[in-house]
Design a protein around this motif. Structure first.
Motif, PDB file in Angstrom:
ATOM      1  N   MET A 202       4.033  11.013  -1.785  1.00 55.41           N
ATOM      2  CA  MET A 202       2.949  10.060  -2.029  1.00 55.41           C
ATOM      3  C   MET A 202       1.754  10.780  -2.673  1.00 55.41           C
ATOM      4  O   MET A 202       1.237  11.749  -2.123  1.00 55.41           O
ATOM      5  CB  MET A 202       2.533   9.408  -0.715  1.00 55.41           C
ATOM      6  CG  MET A 202       1.672   8.173  -0.877  1.00 55.41           C
ATOM      7  SD  MET A 202       2.533   6.833  -1.740  1.00 55.41           S
ATOM      8  CE  MET A 202       3.829   6.455  -0.563  1.00 55.41           C
TER       9      MET A 202
ATOM     10  N   ILE B  45      -2.617   5.288   0.789  1.00 54.72           N
ATOM     11  CA  ILE B  45      -2.398   3.870   0.504  1.00 54.72           C
ATOM     12  C   ILE B  45      -2.360   3.094   1.811  1.00 54.72           C
ATOM     13  O   ILE B  45      -2.277   3.663   2.908  1.00 54.72           O
ATOM     14  CB  ILE B  45      -1.089   3.643  -0.277  1.00 54.72           C
ATOM     15  CG1 ILE B  45       0.119   4.064   0.578  1.00 54.72           C
ATOM     16  CG2 ILE B  45      -1.104   4.403  -1.601  1.00 54.72           C
ATOM     17  CD1 ILE B  45       1.457   3.678  -0.036  1.00 54.72           C
TER      18      ILE B  45
ATOM     19  N   CYS C 156      -0.096  -0.049   3.431  1.00 55.89           N
ATOM     20  CA  CYS C 156       1.135  -0.828   3.235  1.00 55.89           C
ATOM     21  C   CYS C 156       0.816  -2.312   3.389  1.00 55.89           C
ATOM     22  O   CYS C 156       0.136  -2.723   4.332  1.00 55.89           O
ATOM     23  CB  CYS C 156       2.200  -0.395   4.240  1.00 55.89           C
ATOM     24  SG  CYS C 156       3.756  -1.319   4.118  1.00 55.89           S
TER      25      CYS C 156
ATOM     26  N   ILE D 237       7.907  -0.380  -1.511  1.00 54.96           N
ATOM     27  CA  ILE D 237       6.733  -0.013  -2.317  1.00 54.96           C
ATOM     28  C   ILE D 237       7.217   0.483  -3.673  1.00 54.96           C
ATOM     29  O   ILE D 237       8.139   1.309  -3.746  1.00 54.96           O
ATOM     30  CB  ILE D 237       5.907   1.080  -1.606  1.00 54.96           C
ATOM     31  CG1 ILE D 237       5.476   0.607  -0.215  1.00 54.96           C
ATOM     32  CG2 ILE D 237       4.692   1.471  -2.443  1.00 54.96           C
ATOM     33  CD1 ILE D 237       4.837   1.690   0.635  1.00 54.96           C
ATOM     34  N   GLU D 238       6.582  -0.001  -4.729  1.00 60.35           N
ATOM     35  CA  GLU D 238       6.931   0.412  -6.087  1.00 60.35           C
ATOM     36  C   GLU D 238       5.700   1.007  -6.760  1.00 60.35           C
ATOM     37  O   GLU D 238       4.614   0.422  -6.733  1.00 60.35           O
ATOM     38  CB  GLU D 238       7.447  -0.773  -6.908  1.00 60.35           C
ATOM     39  CG  GLU D 238       8.799  -1.290  -6.452  1.00 60.35           C
ATOM     40  CD  GLU D 238       9.355  -2.335  -7.392  1.00 60.35           C
ATOM     41  OE1 GLU D 238       8.703  -2.592  -8.430  1.00 60.35           O
ATOM     42  OE2 GLU D 238      10.425  -2.884  -7.096  1.00 60.35           O
ATOM     43  N   MET D 239       5.894   2.183  -7.353  1.00 58.77           N
ATOM     44  CA  MET D 239       4.837   2.874  -8.078  1.00 58.77           C
ATOM     45  C   MET D 239       5.419   3.408  -9.384  1.00 58.77           C
ATOM     46  O   MET D 239       6.638   3.634  -9.481  1.00 58.77           O
ATOM     47  CB  MET D 239       4.275   4.044  -7.249  1.00 58.77           C
ATOM     48  CG  MET D 239       3.740   3.648  -5.906  1.00 58.77           C
ATOM     49  SD  MET D 239       3.121   5.055  -4.950  1.00 58.77           S
ATOM     50  CE  MET D 239       1.687   5.475  -5.922  1.00 58.77           C
TER      51      MET D 239
ATOM     52  N   TYR E 255      -0.974   7.825 -11.055  1.00 58.30           N
ATOM     53  CA  TYR E 255       0.096   6.932 -10.610  1.00 58.30           C
ATOM     54  C   TYR E 255      -0.518   5.560 -10.350  1.00 58.30           C
ATOM     55  O   TYR E 255      -1.637   5.454  -9.827  1.00 58.30           O
ATOM     56  CB  TYR E 255       0.764   7.451  -9.345  1.00 58.30           C
ATOM     57  CG  TYR E 255       1.655   8.652  -9.562  1.00 58.30           C
ATOM     58  CD1 TYR E 255       3.014   8.496  -9.790  1.00 58.30           C
ATOM     59  CD2 TYR E 255       1.132   9.943  -9.531  1.00 58.30           C
ATOM     60  CE1 TYR E 255       3.832   9.601  -9.978  1.00 58.30           C
ATOM     61  CE2 TYR E 255       1.939  11.041  -9.731  1.00 58.30           C
ATOM     62  CZ  TYR E 255       3.295  10.867  -9.954  1.00 58.30           C
ATOM     63  OH  TYR E 255       4.104  11.953 -10.164  1.00 58.30           O
TER      64      TYR E 255
ATOM     65  N   ILE F  80       0.103   1.691  -8.602  1.00 52.53           N
ATOM     66  CA  ILE F  80       0.901   0.912  -7.652  1.00 52.53           C
ATOM     67  C   ILE F  80       1.303  -0.395  -8.323  1.00 52.53           C
ATOM     68  O   ILE F  80       0.450  -1.152  -8.811  1.00 52.53           O
ATOM     69  CB  ILE F  80       0.102   0.647  -6.365  1.00 52.53           C
ATOM     70  CG1 ILE F  80      -0.254   1.960  -5.674  1.00 52.53           C
ATOM     71  CG2 ILE F  80       0.892  -0.251  -5.420  1.00 52.53           C
ATOM     72  CD1 ILE F  80      -1.133   1.793  -4.442  1.00 52.53           C
TER      73      ILE F  80
ATOM     74  N   ALA G 108       1.883  -2.331  -1.897  1.00 55.01           N
ATOM     75  CA  ALA G 108       0.841  -1.527  -1.252  1.00 55.01           C
ATOM     76  C   ALA G 108      -0.442  -1.643  -2.061  1.00 55.01           C
ATOM     77  O   ALA G 108      -0.449  -2.187  -3.173  1.00 55.01           O
ATOM     78  CB  ALA G 108       1.278  -0.066  -1.130  1.00 55.01           C
ATOM     79  N   ARG G 109      -1.520  -1.154  -1.506  1.00 48.07           N
ATOM     80  CA  ARG G 109      -2.800  -1.088  -2.218  1.00 48.07           C
ATOM     81  C   ARG G 109      -3.418   0.281  -1.965  1.00 48.07           C
ATOM     82  O   ARG G 109      -3.240   0.884  -0.908  1.00 48.07           O
ATOM     83  CB  ARG G 109      -3.746  -2.196  -1.756  1.00 48.07           C
ATOM     84  CG  ARG G 109      -4.070  -2.199  -0.277  1.00 48.07           C
ATOM     85  CD  ARG G 109      -4.887  -3.419   0.105  1.00 48.07           C
ATOM     86  NE  ARG G 109      -5.151  -3.460   1.535  1.00 48.07           N
ATOM     87  CZ  ARG G 109      -6.181  -2.872   2.123  1.00 48.07           C
ATOM     88  NH1 ARG G 109      -7.053  -2.180   1.392  1.00 48.07           N
ATOM     89  NH2 ARG G 109      -6.349  -2.957   3.430  1.00 48.07           N
ATOM     90  N   ARG G 110      -4.137   0.749  -2.946  1.00 44.79           N
ATOM     91  CA  ARG G 110      -4.667   2.110  -2.892  1.00 44.79           C
ATOM     92  C   ARG G 110      -5.941   2.169  -2.048  1.00 44.79           C
ATOM     93  O   ARG G 110      -6.759   1.245  -2.093  1.00 44.79           O
ATOM     94  CB  ARG G 110      -4.957   2.605  -4.307  1.00 44.79           C
ATOM     95  CG  ARG G 110      -5.471   4.029  -4.380  1.00 44.79           C
ATOM     96  CD  ARG G 110      -5.505   4.514  -5.810  1.00 44.79           C
ATOM     97  NE  ARG G 110      -5.965   5.902  -5.894  1.00 44.79           N
ATOM     98  CZ  ARG G 110      -5.935   6.627  -7.008  1.00 44.79           C
ATOM     99  NH1 ARG G 110      -5.473   6.086  -8.140  1.00 44.79           N
ATOM    100  NH2 ARG G 110      -6.361   7.870  -6.999  1.00 44.79           N
TER     101      ARG G 110
END
Length: 360
Positions: free
Chosen positions: A50, A54, A56, A98-100, A109, A111, A115-117
């Motif tokens: 990671m 972040i 979730c 979760i997709e990044m 990177y 998101i 998820a959120r940063r």
């Protein structure tokens, strides 16, 4: 297991290097084994770390930077000639995915979903950091001479404003160049601090031994010193008052102690108190013989014997008035006439004998 090590590989009897080429082709397997199970779909299983903190979206838990996952990696596009990869992983706390994906333009990177940063970014311009030159600006510097001249003037003005800060930084760095002097200064400071702590411990131990305390003593603070300075302990009577009270007591005390009396003082005390003192102690009633007093007639001398019986004419007692020693001329009138003036002193003498009365 033969492809995992460079030695001790097993080659079966029907293995033909010209036909098979390698053991992986012979076993019809990929060198990455389970990680390449979706390679036909363009997906490779990798170990993804990671890049930042972040939250979730599934369980609302915090996932810290550096947590590793088994992620599915695939190519989704390009930025000029740089490929863009997307990573899909499952949260270790819930069933959410979760997709990044990579962002080559921002060197970061992004998101995509799940998820959120956690916003911990800052503006480099606001922090007065050196900003990278944009591509358009770089091309304009290479082609436009006037823009390059204006840019150079602005850079020199920025340098002039930053000279004091740079000078202070250089001075601060120069102070840390001599490692031996810094180490000596630090060790000297540690020795002084250690000596101070040892003296405080010895002083606290001496105070505990003197006062008989078993509790640990804490260090003094400035507030405690100020509070102790405001307190004042003193006795109700000062030293001068105590000395004055002692002198007053000594001056009002009798010169003669009641315990330092002789035999004469004891006899005088018995004479003064009479029989009441002896009767008060519960003893027999006091008598004249017991006190050593002998009654004699006034006409007789000290050597004459006393007549027994009660008091007769010419005798007197300590409590009776004096009587005349001889009858005057003139008959009964003269005997019954009271004396013109009271006698100055009784004619009967009392002789006090301090010896035993039985010797008389």
């Amino acid at each position: 297991q033969g492809e995992r090590k460079g030695t001790n590989k097993y080659y079966p009897p029907d293995f033909d290097p010209a036909k098979h080429g390698s053991l992986n082709k012979y076993h019809h397997s990929h060198p990455l084994r389970e990680r390449a199970r979706k390679l036909s779909q363009g997906i490779l299983i990798i170990r993804f770390e990671m890049p930042y903190n972040i939250w979730c979206d599934g369980c609302k838990n915090h996932i810290g930077m550096g947590v590793r996952y088994n992620a599915e990696k695939k190519k989704v596009g390009t930025y000029y000639t740089t490929p863009i990869y997307r990573f899909r992983m499952k949260c270790h706390l819930c069933v959410n995915y979760i997709e990044m994906q990579t962002d080559p333009a921002g060197c970061d990177y992004v998101i995509v979903s799940g998820a959120r940063r956690k916003e911990e970014r800052w503006d480099m311009k606001d922090n007065e950091q050196v900003l990278p030159t944009e591509r358009e600006e770089k091309e304009k510097l290479e082609t436009d001479a006037m823009f390059r001249l204006e840019h150079g003037v602005a850079d020199r003005a920025t340098l002039q404003r930053a000279v004091p800060t740079l000078a202070s930084l250089q001075e601060a760095q120069s102070a840390w160049k001599d490692d031996f002097a810094l180490n000596s200064r630090l060790r000297r400071h540690f020795r002084e601090e250690k000596k101070t702590l040892r003296e405080e411990e010895e002083e606290a131990a001496a105070l505990q031994a003197k006062a008989g305390l078993s509790i640990p003593l804490v260090q003094e603070s400035e507030e405690d010193r100020r509070l102790a300075a405001l307190l004042k302990y003193h006795s109700p009577d000062s030293y001068e008052e105590k000395q004055r009270m002692k002198r007053t007591e000594i001056s009002s005390r009798s010169w003669f102690s009641p315990a330092t009396g002789g035999r004469a003082s004891e006899a005088l005390r018995k004479l003064g108190l009479g029989g009441r003192a002896l009767r008060g102690r519960g003893g027999p009633p006091a008598t004249l013989a017991g006190l050593g007093i002998v009654r004699r007639r006034s006409g007789e001398g000290p050597e004459g014997p006393a007549e027994p019986g009660g008091p007769e004419q010419g005798e007197t007692t300590p409590c009776s008035p004096p009587a005349p020693t001889s009858e005057p001329q003139g008959g009964a009138e003269a005997r019954t006439a009271p004396p013109a003036t009271p006698p100055a002193a009784p004619s009967t003498s009392l002789v006090a004998d301090y010896s035993d009365s039985s010797s008389e």
